[in-house]
Design an enzyme around this catalytic site. Structure first.
Site, PDB file in Angstrom:
ATOM      1  N   ASN A  71       0.794  -1.230   0.000  1.00 56.14           N
ATOM      2  CA  ASN A  71       0.000   0.000   0.000  1.00 56.14           C
ATOM      3  C   ASN A  71       0.829   1.284   0.000  1.00 56.14           C
ATOM      4  O   ASN A  71       0.333   2.335  -0.436  1.00 56.14           O
ATOM      5  CB  ASN A  71      -0.914  -0.043   1.249  1.00 56.14           C
TER       6      ASN A  71
ATOM      7  N   ALA B  23       3.259   5.318 -13.026  1.00 57.03           N
ATOM      8  CA  ALA B  23       3.704   4.287 -12.075  1.00 57.03           C
ATOM      9  C   ALA B  23       2.523   3.440 -11.615  1.00 57.03           C
ATOM     10  O   ALA B  23       2.608   2.206 -11.532  1.00 57.03           O
ATOM     11  CB  ALA B  23       4.388   4.950 -10.875  1.00 57.03           C
ATOM     12  N   LYS B  24       1.389   4.087 -11.319  1.00 59.04           N
ATOM     13  CA  LYS B  24       0.212   3.344 -10.839  1.00 59.04           C
ATOM     14  C   LYS B  24      -0.368   2.471 -11.952  1.00 59.04           C
ATOM     15  O   LYS B  24      -0.866   1.373 -11.685  1.00 59.04           O
ATOM     16  CB  LYS B  24      -0.839   4.315 -10.306  1.00 59.04           C
TER      17      LYS B  24
ATOM     18  N   SER C 171      -4.231   3.395  -7.995  1.00 62.64           N
ATOM     19  CA  SER C 171      -4.988   4.651  -7.958  1.00 62.64           C
ATOM     20  C   SER C 171      -5.817   4.751  -9.233  1.00 62.64           C
ATOM     21  O   SER C 171      -5.407   4.236 -10.284  1.00 62.64           O
ATOM     22  CB  SER C 171      -4.020   5.838  -7.906  1.00 62.64           C
TER      23      SER C 171
ATOM     24  N   TYR D  19       3.240   9.839 -11.520  1.00 63.82           N
ATOM     25  CA  TYR D  19       2.521   8.962 -10.580  1.00 63.82           C
ATOM     26  C   TYR D  19       1.494   8.123 -11.328  1.00 63.82           C
ATOM     27  O   TYR D  19       1.376   6.920 -11.088  1.00 63.82           O
ATOM     28  CB  TYR D  19       1.862   9.878  -9.554  1.00 63.82           C
TER      29      TYR D  19
HETATM   30  N1  LIG Z   1      -5.384   9.493  -0.490  1.00 63.49           N
HETATM   31  C1  LIG Z   1      -5.758   9.428  -1.760  1.00 63.49           C
HETATM   32  O1  LIG Z   1      -6.550  10.254  -2.240  1.00 63.49           O
HETATM   33  C2  LIG Z   1      -5.245   8.323  -2.643  1.00 63.49           C
HETATM   34  C3  LIG Z   1      -5.783   8.225  -3.914  1.00 63.49           C
HETATM   35  C4  LIG Z   1      -5.350   7.211  -4.763  1.00 63.49           C
HETATM   36  C5  LIG Z   1      -4.383   6.318  -4.327  1.00 63.49           C
HETATM   37  N2  LIG Z   1      -3.866   6.443  -3.081  1.00 63.49           N
HETATM   38  C6  LIG Z   1      -2.828   5.470  -2.693  1.00 63.49           C
HETATM   39  O2  LIG Z   1      -3.185   4.875  -1.465  1.00 63.49           O
HETATM   40  C7  LIG Z   1      -1.991   4.452  -0.787  1.00 63.49           C
HETATM   41  C8  LIG Z   1      -2.023   4.972   0.633  1.00 63.49           C
HETATM   42  O3  LIG Z   1      -2.015   6.402   0.587  1.00 63.49           O
HETATM   43  P1  LIG Z   1      -2.581   7.318   1.765  1.00 63.49           P
HETATM   44  O4  LIG Z   1      -3.454   8.318   1.130  1.00 63.49           O
HETATM   45  O5  LIG Z   1      -3.090   6.486   2.889  1.00 63.49           O
HETATM   46  O6  LIG Z   1      -1.228   8.070   2.173  1.00 63.49           O
HETATM   47  P2  LIG Z   1      -0.564   8.419   3.592  1.00 63.49           P
HETATM   48  O7  LIG Z   1       0.500   9.407   3.276  1.00 63.49           O
HETATM   49  O8  LIG Z   1      -1.589   8.751   4.601  1.00 63.49           O
HETATM   50  O9  LIG Z   1       0.122   7.027   3.994  1.00 63.49           O
HETATM   51  C9  LIG Z   1       1.181   6.506   3.227  1.00 63.49           C
HETATM   52  C10 LIG Z   1       2.117   5.721   4.151  1.00 63.49           C
HETATM   53  O10 LIG Z   1       3.177   5.197   3.333  1.00 63.49           O
HETATM   54  C11 LIG Z   1       4.392   5.382   4.044  1.00 63.49           C
HETATM   55  N3  LIG Z   1       5.499   5.439   3.095  1.00 63.49           N
HETATM   56  C12 LIG Z   1       5.796   6.413   2.204  1.00 63.49           C
HETATM   57  N4  LIG Z   1       6.933   6.130   1.564  1.00 63.49           N
HETATM   58  C13 LIG Z   1       7.343   4.936   2.046  1.00 63.49           C
HETATM   59  C14 LIG Z   1       8.462   4.098   1.771  1.00 63.49           C
HETATM   60  N5  LIG Z   1       9.415   4.475   0.896  1.00 63.49           N
HETATM   61  N6  LIG Z   1       8.570   2.906   2.419  1.00 63.49           N
HETATM   62  C15 LIG Z   1       7.636   2.532   3.329  1.00 63.49           C
HETATM   63  N7  LIG Z   1       6.583   3.300   3.660  1.00 63.49           N
HETATM   64  C16 LIG Z   1       6.437   4.477   3.018  1.00 63.49           C
HETATM   65  C17 LIG Z   1       4.216   6.712   4.776  1.00 63.49           C
HETATM   66  O11 LIG Z   1       5.125   6.852   5.837  1.00 63.49           O
HETATM   67  C18 LIG Z   1       2.768   6.598   5.234  1.00 63.49           C
HETATM   68  O12 LIG Z   1       2.680   5.946   6.483  1.00 63.49           O
HETATM   69  C19 LIG Z   1      -0.829   4.988  -1.625  1.00 63.49           C
HETATM   70  O13 LIG Z   1      -0.327   3.963  -2.456  1.00 63.49           O
HETATM   71  C20 LIG Z   1      -1.467   6.081  -2.459  1.00 63.49           C
HETATM   72  O14 LIG Z   1      -0.760   6.316  -3.662  1.00 63.49           O
HETATM   73  C21 LIG Z   1      -4.264   7.420  -2.229  1.00 63.49           C
END
Ligand SMILES: NC(=O)c1ccc[n+]([C@@H]2O[C@H](COP(=O)([O-])OP(=O)(O)OC[C@H]3O[C@@H](n4cnc5c(N)ncnc54)[C@H](O)[C@@H]3O)[C@@H](O)[C@H]2O)c1
Length: 250
Positions: free
Chosen positions: A89, A157-158, A141, A154
């Protein structure tokens, strides 16, 4: 309980969607290893889970460093004896026009959002193949399905994660392993807050185009991830599920 006696690894489990996944798995009986670069926040989540009677451990791991992933996965296997579920994730982005990006930014985005999935899945896969069972959920995503303005690298990559998930599903079905991909739309997490602070206009425009006219909550994404990770999804593999209030309908 849905995950009674089961064990899981969640990358990026210290925050947002990953944190909601860890708490959901724990509430349904799973023991979970939280792998994150933010060890303090991961420990806070593990303590929260423990205080509610569940089991979670926090391990420092950086998805951009395969050695770090291998070490953390080995420690999780040592602690739990086996791993049933992997939720890959962890992710990161910063919104800016492609024309304002440079190679160091491209590498950072691809290292975390594409190669990071390969690193943790490779670290777990031999173990799952050996046990002839396993369930993996990648978090991509909607940007990877339809493209997102301001998130061009991004999005690429996704999109790679979605294709990787399908190809790997074909390869490892014979080993009793299922792998599916969840694509969040806009979700109310610290990542969304950080990427949108200077981009209110874009975000408001996207929210207006969401049929449900609101952003999602982390728990709503976690519920879909946990369904795909559960035995209730035993005949589902290689699929891509958008959880986005109807933003994309593919
Ligand atoms: N929030 C959104 O709107 C959204 C939309 C589409 C996709 N996503 C995807 O959902 C997933 C979770 O995102 P989120 O919104 O909960 O983000 P968030 O920033 O709240 O949590 C992401 C977590 O990943 C950890 N992280 C970042 N880089 C890292 C690394 N190199 N190694 C290990 N851990 C690492 C961070 O410390 C954090 O705890 C991601 O893959 C993100 O791309 C989020």
């Amino acid at each position: 309980m849905i995950f009674s006696e089961e064990t899981a690894i969640v990358t990026g489990g210290a925050s947002g969607i990953g944190k909601a996944v860890v708490k959901t798995l724990a509430s349904e009986g799973a023991s979970t290893a939280i792998l994150d670069i933010n060890l303090q926040s991961a420990q806070n989540v593990a303590e929260e889970v423990s205080s509610q009677g569940g089991k979670a451990i926090a391990l420092y791991a950086d998805v951009t460093q395969p050695d770090s992933m291998n070490e953390a996965v080995s420690r999780a296997i040592d602690e739990f004896g086996h791993i049933d579920i992997l939720v890959s994730n962890a992710g990161w982005d910063e919104m800016k026009p492609f024309n304002d990006t440079d190679p160091s930014f491209w590498h950072r985005v691809v290292d975390i959002n594409y190669l990071g999935h390969l690193a943790v899945i490779k670290a777990v896969l031999s173990h799952m193949i050996e046990h002839n069972t396993g369930r993996i959920v990648t978090v991509a995503s909607d940007a990877g399905r339809v493209g997102s303005s301001g998130e061009v690298v991004y999005s690429g990559a996704k999109g790679g994660v979605i294709a990787f998930t399908k190809a790997l599903a074909r390869e490892v079905s014979r080993n009793g392993i299922r792998i599916n991909c969840v694509c969040p739309g806009l979700v109310d997490t610290p990542l969304l807050a950080s990427t949108t602070s200077d981009n209110d206009k874009i975000i408001n425009a996207i929210v207006r185009s969401i049929p449900m006219k609101r952003v999602g909550q982390p728990q709503e994404i976690a519920d879909a991830i946990c369904f795909l990770a559960s035995h209730q999804a035993e005949y589902i593999t290689g699929q891509t599920l958008s959880v986005d209030g109807g933003l994309t309908m593919l």
